[in-house]
Design an enzyme around this catalytic site. Structure first.
Site, PDB file in Angstrom:
ATOM      1  CB  CYS A 105      -0.871   0.710   1.272  1.00 42.07           C
ATOM      2  SG  CYS A 105      -1.324  -1.639   1.953  1.00 42.07           S
ATOM      3  NE  ARG A 134       1.829  -9.472   5.487  1.00 41.74           N
ATOM      4  CZ  ARG A 134      -0.213  -9.151   4.666  1.00 41.74           C
ATOM      5  NH1 ARG A 134      -0.868  -9.706   5.262  1.00 41.74           N
ATOM      6  NH2 ARG A 134      -0.094  -7.941   3.755  1.00 41.74           N
ATOM      7  CD  GLN A 152      -0.952  -9.144  -0.239  1.00 45.27           C
ATOM      8  OE1 GLN A 152      -0.151  -7.760  -0.325  1.00 45.27           O
ATOM      9  NE2 GLN A 152      -1.648  -9.061   0.795  1.00 45.27           N
ATOM     10  CG  ASP A 154      -2.216  -5.243  -3.150  1.00 41.58           C
ATOM     11  OD1 ASP A 154      -3.013  -5.361  -2.337  1.00 41.58           O
ATOM     12  OD2 ASP A 154      -1.318  -5.273  -1.804  1.00 41.58           O
ATOM     13  CG  HIS A 156      -3.243  -0.028  -2.700  1.00 38.04           C
ATOM     14  ND1 HIS A 156      -2.133  -1.027  -2.655  1.00 38.04           N
ATOM     15  CD2 HIS A 156      -3.913  -0.837  -1.780  1.00 38.04           C
ATOM     16  CE1 HIS A 156      -2.448  -1.283  -1.671  1.00 38.04           C
ATOM     17  NE2 HIS A 156      -3.430  -1.221  -0.908  1.00 38.04           N
ATOM     18  CE  LYS A 236     -13.019  -7.287   7.804  1.00 36.30           C
ATOM     19  NZ  LYS A 236     -11.367  -7.920   8.070  1.00 36.30           N
ATOM     20  CG  HIS A 282      -6.341  -0.533   1.229  1.00 35.12           C
ATOM     21  ND1 HIS A 282      -4.808  -1.289   1.057  1.00 35.12           N
ATOM     22  CD2 HIS A 282      -6.557  -0.405   2.297  1.00 35.12           C
ATOM     23  CE1 HIS A 282      -4.696  -0.225   1.919  1.00 35.12           C
ATOM     24  NE2 HIS A 282      -5.855   0.499   3.106  1.00 35.12           N
TER      25      HIS A 282
HETATM   26 ZN   LIG Z   1      -2.819  -1.908   0.728  1.00 28.57          ZN
END
Ligand SMILES: [Zn+2]
Length: 414
Positions: A105, A134, A152, A154, A156, A236, A282
């Site tokens: 992010c 992580r 991910q 991912d 945004h 979310k 996200h």
């Molecule tokens: Zn994010």
């Protein structure tokens, strides 16, 4: 119960991952760190290519960001303060502390901020197949499902308040399409609302929650509400899918965020010439490629549909006489864009069939002298079904159709 346990063991992705030569984990490399083998890489590449195509159609722009970043970035984002437990320790670069990236992010915000954006340019959707690291205790690591390094799917989305509903609608449609294509028909949805401790204007929260509900309702999603279960920075939506033996897996999270844009002073120029704070969404559809492939292996028990199978068809020879014809067919299949393999070795054909069956290859083509003379071939499906006198043209045409339509049942069974 015993039956179910047996079924779970049969589908265990760690066992199948090694039997099907998809991936490995090595103590010398480190627990929770995945090495993808060629066949696993083909499978992952199919998933990535498929997803990239859909994201492109949905107006996403792809970016790449580094795997490490200065600690200063995570001080500003609040990760050091709130997520230190899941981050690895600092490494020193010329006296400055750096960290392995736990989330993409902040990097995407930095890219967003390199330009001054007008309200007319929004939404801006930045996607990255972003690898993050992580901290997980060694005791909880579990094959591909619980790892220390993962990639991910991912993205945004930077948008205005009034665009939230439309973006969520697009996301819900995208997720449903993706899950259906991978063979997951059942989806459960959850909406998590404002917790007692939360950041941001309550009116903003109320407005955002209203839009999330409206999007879920309009798309016909029945959802459970987790009152107060949202993160402190925004509401979310979570989506769970059900696998072949009724287990639920949470893959998708769509998280609204009013806080990170404020911390990074991420704004846009509004229609009155002033600056407004941008809203950040996200979201990941599959979660991570590691975990998703783990789920896929268990869902299909290694019997991937044709469009995903690392090897789609294996050509098997009955004797050395037919080797040239077998190689010619292999080349034709490959030229057509399929993923064929060939076994023209000296083993008995019965042995070759058993091997290919263990590899869970969707189609086997057995070539003998009679087939060569007739210009046709005999087909054997993964489940043992046999189809005689198929022409090479028909085979190619039907397999391409099965791939193109991402069919879950073989075309030769329909
Ligand atoms: Zn994010």
């Amino acid at each position: 119960m015993a039956r179910r346990r047996e079924e779970q063991e049969r589908r265990d992705h760690r066992k199948l991952g090694s039997e099907l030569d998809l991936f490995s984990i090595h103590e010398e490399i480190g627990g929770g760190l995945i090495s993808w083998h060629p066949k696993g890489a083909v499978l992952r590449f199919q998933i990535e290519t498929y997803l990239r195509g859909l994201l492109d159609d949905d107006g996403y722009q792809f970016v790449y960001t580094p795997h490490v970043a200065s600690e200063k970035l995570y001080e500003r984002s609040g990760h050091l303060e709130n997520y230190a437990d899941l981050m690895y320790g600092a490494m020193d670069i010329e006296g400055n502390p750096f960290r392995a990236k736990p989330m993409n992010c902040p990097n995407h915000i930095m890219i967003y901020k390199t330009h001054l954006h007008s309200y007319r340019e929004l939404p801006i959707r930045l996607a990255e197949f972003g690898t993050v690291y992580r901290f997980e205790k060694s005791g909880v690591l579990h094959g591909l499902l619980r790892v220390r390094g993962f990639t991910q799917d991912d993205a945004h989305i930077f948008c205005r308040m009034d665009q939230i509903q439309e973006e969520i609608t697009k996301l819900l449609r995208l997720a449903s399409r993706v899950y259906k294509d991978f063979g997951f028909a059942k989806i459960k949805s959850f909406l998590s609302t404002k917790p007692p401790q939360s950041a941001g204007d309550p009116a903003l929260w109320a407005e955002a929650e209203k839009m999330l509900r409206a999007a879920l309702d309009a798309e016909g999603f029945r959802y459970e509400v987790d009152e107060g279960g949202g993160a402190f920075y925004g509401p979310k939506i979570d989506l769970k899918i059900e696998d072949a033996i009724g287990r639920e897996w949470q893959l998708c999270t769509v998280q609204l965020d009013f806080t990170l844009p404020r911390k990074f002073d991420a704004t846009y120029r509004n229609d009155k010439g002033g600056e407004d704070q941008v809203v950040m969404i996200h979201r990941a559809i599959l979660g991570s490629f590691e975990r998703f492939v783990g789920v896929l292996i268990e869902h299909y028990a290694g019997n991937f549909p044709l469009w995903l199978a690392p090897v789609q068809v294996k050509v098997l020879t009955v004797n050395t006489e037919v080797e040239a014809a077998a190689r010619e067919l292999w080349a034709k299949l490959r030229h057509a864009g399929l993923r064929p393999a060939i076994d023209a070795g000296p083993d008995k054909v019965g042995y070759k069939v058993r091997e290919a069956t263990l590899e869970r290859i969707p189609y086997m083509v057995v070539i003998g002298p009679k087939d060569v003379a007739a210009g046709t071939l005999s087909l054997r499906l993964r489940d043992g079904t046999q189809v005689a006198a198929v022409s090479p043209e028909e085979l190619i045409e039907k397999l391409l159709l099965e791939v193109r339509e991402k069919r879950l049942t073989p075309v030769f069974k329909a």
